[in-house]
Design a protein around this motif. Structure first.
Motif, PDB file in Angstrom:
ATOM      1  N   GLN A 253      -2.420  -5.736   1.554  1.00 34.40           N
ATOM      2  CA  GLN A 253      -1.621  -5.897   0.344  1.00 34.40           C
ATOM      3  C   GLN A 253      -1.703  -7.318  -0.194  1.00 34.40           C
ATOM      4  O   GLN A 253      -1.033  -7.634  -1.185  1.00 34.40           O
ATOM      5  N   PHE A 284       2.700   0.091   1.404  1.00 30.63           N
ATOM      6  CA  PHE A 284       4.150   0.322   1.514  1.00 30.63           C
ATOM      7  C   PHE A 284       4.879  -0.769   2.291  1.00 30.63           C
ATOM      8  O   PHE A 284       5.989  -0.554   2.766  1.00 30.63           O
ATOM      9  N   GLY A 285       4.260  -1.924   2.481  1.00 29.16           N
ATOM     10  CA  GLY A 285       4.873  -3.014   3.240  1.00 29.16           C
ATOM     11  C   GLY A 285       4.187  -3.234   4.579  1.00 29.16           C
ATOM     12  O   GLY A 285       4.283  -4.306   5.164  1.00 29.16           O
ATOM     13  N   ALA A 389       8.394  -4.573   6.771  1.00 28.17           N
ATOM     14  CA  ALA A 389       8.836  -4.185   5.431  1.00 28.17           C
ATOM     15  C   ALA A 389       8.389  -2.759   5.153  1.00 28.17           C
ATOM     16  O   ALA A 389       7.313  -2.332   5.550  1.00 28.17           O
ATOM     17  N   MET A 390       9.229  -2.006   4.489  1.00 27.18           N
ATOM     18  CA  MET A 390       8.854  -0.674   4.017  1.00 27.18           C
ATOM     19  C   MET A 390       9.606  -0.401   2.724  1.00 27.18           C
ATOM     20  O   MET A 390      10.823  -0.477   2.683  1.00 27.18           O
ATOM     21  N   ARG A 391       8.858  -0.119   1.708  1.00 24.84           N
ATOM     22  CA  ARG A 391       9.339   0.231   0.362  1.00 24.84           C
ATOM     23  C   ARG A 391      10.845   0.011   0.153  1.00 24.84           C
ATOM     24  O   ARG A 391      11.646   0.860   0.495  1.00 24.84           O
ATOM     25  N   TYR A 535       3.327  -6.714  -2.830  1.00 26.36           N
ATOM     26  CA  TYR A 535       4.568  -6.310  -2.169  1.00 26.36           C
ATOM     27  C   TYR A 535       5.740  -6.862  -2.952  1.00 26.36           C
ATOM     28  O   TYR A 535       5.580  -7.710  -3.826  1.00 26.36           O
ATOM     29  N   GLY A 536       6.927  -6.335  -2.634  1.00 25.91           N
ATOM     30  CA  GLY A 536       8.109  -6.738  -3.402  1.00 25.91           C
ATOM     31  C   GLY A 536       8.031  -6.265  -4.845  1.00 25.91           C
ATOM     32  O   GLY A 536       8.696  -6.824  -5.716  1.00 25.91           O
ATOM     33  N   GLU A 737       9.316  -0.044  -5.575  1.00 25.00           N
ATOM     34  CA  GLU A 737      10.468  -0.065  -4.690  1.00 25.00           C
ATOM     35  C   GLU A 737      11.734   0.515  -5.344  1.00 25.00           C
ATOM     36  O   GLU A 737      12.407   1.347  -4.744  1.00 25.00           O
TER      37      GLU A 737
HETATM   38 MO1  MOS Z   1       6.816  -3.741   0.012  1.00 26.15          MO
HETATM   39  S1  MOS Z   1       7.972  -3.054   1.446  1.00 26.15           S
HETATM   40  O1  MOS Z   1       7.452  -5.253  -0.396  1.00 26.15           O
HETATM   41  O2  MOS Z   1       5.201  -3.480   0.230  1.00 26.15           O
END
Ligand code: MOS
Length: 780
Positions: A253, A284-285, A389-391, A535-536, A737
């Protein structure tokens, strides 16, 4: 500075996805930034459902995923993993494996000579790794490695781990990860007590007085399970250590971040490390960092002097690729008769296995207006693979609690849950989302809880989401125009399956008056200008503004050439339909390619970086501004509960979401579908089960670890609100998210509305329903 005022109006996309604009925005634009972009209704490419730039390659199999990378002389790696949940490696004998004729390198990961490294703390923890000329040989060699383990006492049960004399996951605590929970707020240097780290404390106002002032107080305890990462594409890397350069093809990612990790971990200058990713099947984190497997493959490549491919199998994905931590939370909410909140308190314990980051986020703290709040969030170590981390980490489990507590409060106040939220939710965007969602689901049909007669009972519920409008300022993009009129957009940013490359092409095409498919997308390579992480929910917000700015700067050079050809002033030229047109005399124009042919060099190029948000970056603006800048969404679910079998069927979900300026409604719809399905799967099915006696995961595959499938997929009605905020050259934000947060609580509230009994634990299985209805004994 230029200032543009925009009045927005409703628009319905051709794809059938409704999009509604609200309010007005005034923006102040720095001189080197492109002029304000009008609302989507006035644009040609942005806001339209352009097909994915790599769609054809994906469906024909031409797209190259990491596992497809094959280099000359490439070796295959496998990892030997601990069969025990807690043990010290006394000795490890690799000599027999080394003698295997096809083995090229062996790496001892749990080194008996080093106390810290010799301790394995979960079933599946890496112990050693092998690189061999084939997968089969690597597998054979793993069986030839002899490990002598000293078993240690362990705990995999979250409640047992908190008990006084529970086995310690980290002896003495000195070896325990210090960090801080990813809950809200993050607090460093938290105390460790047994297996419990924390609490991370957050406070405002006077909670005791707030509860004293309350007319009504509701309380609830909520529990969420561990959800494992199940990316369609597993984690994988092909590491190629050459004398001058390390190249890592990795499903990641964040190419820029992995490059930094590799440089640091292997003592290389950044310019000798290259990270590449083409097609990806999700993250997905779980693919935010290099990971232990990534480090292992690079080390094996360095030792074997050959490229090494290491792709995790599904069992490895389930036990050691990260997961959404399990949580327990107690919420207490005080309110006046009219709904005004007087106090909110939250206590949570969560477990990310041997890792940290099991907070339940900031819904309780930030979603609703309340002067008095107190939060205390704890991490609990158990002998299980680390969470990650996950979604919408934290907020998804957090919303499961908070949004049910608000539903309880509405009932106690004899108030419609939508109307209660209108009183206590300061966001005008979510207010509009509730109005639209209630209308589309037919909220007026909703009956009182448990009032549906018959065996199959229907119900409706609502849930909301709150997520940050994240931006990565270190995000750059190059746009090249070549003499034949062909255009490339280049950045290190990766497309993890969300459509990042496509929205970049649309953004650039809009500037040049071309079509999205006219733009060649080159991304996912650190040889290009550094891109943001995916991410985020920040990739679109971070990379589309510099994509537009770079295209706009390149266009200015081109317009100077076109102006000479058209005998017009450059300021009087506009681009549309593949032509450069004189605005004041539209019959005079040249084709885009003709203008490019007049370039004095074969190629022109412009690079731009993400500028600060126009009014000043969010972090400088304080909490109130942050809340206004947040992303959200409201989801309504309609369920049918079979009170004889306990089966919950989600029949329909209406998801009304916002993400600033929608760049591509079809991609957004796809993201929202994914968020809803992942939330539904979390609500009803997914559950990592660890055996208390062996510490092993008993369902480490996709047969016994149940994911929602086509049969469980409801009708999903997606509505996107246009919410221009005037912060950047595109006004775009992410959607991944926020689209995941509200689903589980909307379903739980709908289940309550159907049967009149509240389910406070996930997943909501048939057994849980029948237990709640008193038809079978409750699961302990
Ligand atoms: Mo996400 S859980 O910031 O890929």
């Amino acid at each position: 500075m230029t200032v543009a005022k925009e009045t927005l109006r409703p628009e319905t996309f051709a794809s059938g996805i409704a999009s509604v604009g609200i309010g007005k925005v005034v923006r102040q634009i720095p001189a080197d930034e492109p002029p304000a972009l009008p609302p989507n209704a006035e644009l040609t490419v942005i806001g339209k459902a352009a097909p994915r730039h790599d769609g054809r390659a994906k469906v024909t199999g031409a797209a190259r995923f990491t596992a497809d990378v094959s280099l000359p002389g490439m070796l295959h790696a496998r990892i030997l993993r601990s069969p025990l949940p807690h043990a010290r490696v006394r000795s490890i004998d690799t000599s027999e494996a080394m003698r295997h004729p096809d083995v090229r390198a062996i790496l001892v990961i749990a080194d008996p000579a080093d106390m810290q490294s010799a301790t394995v703390r979960y079933c599946g923890a890496p112990v050693a790794a092998v690189a061999a000329v084939s997968m089969a040989a690597a597998e054979d060699a793993l069986r030839l490695i002899h490990v002598n383990y000293e078993p240690l006492s362990f705990v995999v049960d979250f409640d047992q781990a908190r008990a006084d004399r529970a086995p310690a996951v980290y002896q003495g605590g000195a070896d325990a990860p210090g960090g801080h929970p990813s809950g809200w707020p993050a607090a460093a240097g938290l105390p460790l007590n047994g297996n419990v780290r924390g609490p991370a404390v957050s406070q405002r106002g006077d909670v005791a007085r707030g509860f004293g002032d309350a007319d009504v107080i509701v309380e609830g305890e909520y529990r969420t399970q561990v959800q494992t990462h199940c990316c369609l594409e597993p984690h994988g890397i092909v590491a190629d250590w050459q004398t001058d350069t390390l190249t890592a093809y990795i499903s990641t990612q964040y190419t820029t971040g992995v490059r930094h990790e590799l440089a640091e971990q292997f003592g290389l200058p950044l310019n000798r490390v290259r990270v590449i990713v083409d097609a990806m099947g999700g993250g997905f984190g779980s693919k935010s960092t290099l990971g232990n497997y990534g480090h292992t493959a690079v080390e094996l490549s360095r030792r074997a002097h050959a490229p090494v491919r290491l792709v995790l199998d599904r069992e490895e994905e389930q036990i050691d690729s990260g997961n959404r931590p399990g949580t327990w939370q107690r919420l207490r909410i005080g309110a006046k008769r009219d709904g005004t909140l007087t106090a909110v308190s939250l206590v949570s314990f969560g477990t990310a296995g041997v890792g940290l980051g099991a907070g339940v986020g900031f819904n309780a703290e930030a979603l609703y207006a309340c002067d008095n709040f107190s939060g205390a969030q704890h991490d609990v170590f158990i002998n299980a693979g680390p969470g990650c981390a996950m979604r919408a980490p934290g907020n998804t489990p957090g919303a499961f609690g908070l949004e049910q507590a608000i539903d309880q409060l509405a009932e106690r106040l004899a108030m419609d849950p939508v109307i209660l939220r209108d009183r206590i939710d300061p966001s005008p965007v979510r207010r509009e989302e509730r109005r639209i969602g209630a209308e589309r689901i037919g909220w007026e049909r909703r009956h009182t809880p448990g009032a549906d007669p018959g065996i199959i009972k229907r119900g409706m519920g609502v849930g909301q989401s709150l997520w940050m409008a994240n931006v990565q300022l270190d995000s750059s993009c190059e746009v090249r125009v070549t003499r034949d009129g062909s255009i490339e957009v280049l950045s290190g940013v990766q497309d993890i399956g969300t459509g990042t490359g496509t929205v970049m092409a649309q953004t650039v095409a809009e500037v040049f008056g071309l079509r999205a498919q006219d733009i060649t997308v080159r991304i996912g390579d650190t040889e290009f200008p550094p891109g943001p992480p995916s991410y985020g929910s920040r990739a679109t917000a971070s990379i589309t503004p510099p994509a537009r700015a770079a295209a706009w700067h390149a266009l200015q050079s081109l317009l100077r050439e076109a102006a000479l050809a058209l005998n017009a002033a450059p300021e009087d030229l506009v681009t549309r339909d593949g032509r450069i047109v004189v605005r004041s005399s539209p019959s005079r124009s040249i084709r885009f390619a003709e203008a490019a042919a007049r370039l004095r060099t074969d190629r022109i190029s412009a690079v731009a970086s993400r500028s600060d948000d126009y009014p000043g970056f969010l972090r400088r603006m304080g909490d109130a501004a942050w809340a206004r800048q947040s992303l959200g969404g409201v989801q309504f679910a309609e369920v049918a509960v079979d009170t004889e079998t306990g089966i919950v069927r989600v029949e329909r979900v209406v998801a009304v979401q916002d993400c600033g300026r929608p760049i591509n409604p079809r991609l957004i719809e796809s993201q929202v579908h994914g968020g809803v399905l992942m939330g539904l799967s979390y609500a009803l099915f997914e559950d990592r089960i660890l055996d208390r006696h062996t510490g092993r995961m008993v369902n480490p595959d996709l047969e016994h670890y149940k994911l929602a499938g086509p049969h469980e997929t409801p009708a999903i009605d997606v509505v996107i609100l246009e919410n221009y905020q005037g912060n950047s050259a595109t006004d775009a934000y992410g959607i991944a998210e926020p689209a995941n947060i509200a689903t589980a609580p909307a379903i739980a509230n709908a289940v309550y509305n159907a049967i009149g009994v509240r389910l406070r634990s996930l997943p909501i299985t048939p057994a849980a329903i029948l237990g709640a209805l008193g038809k079978i004994p409750q699961r302990s």
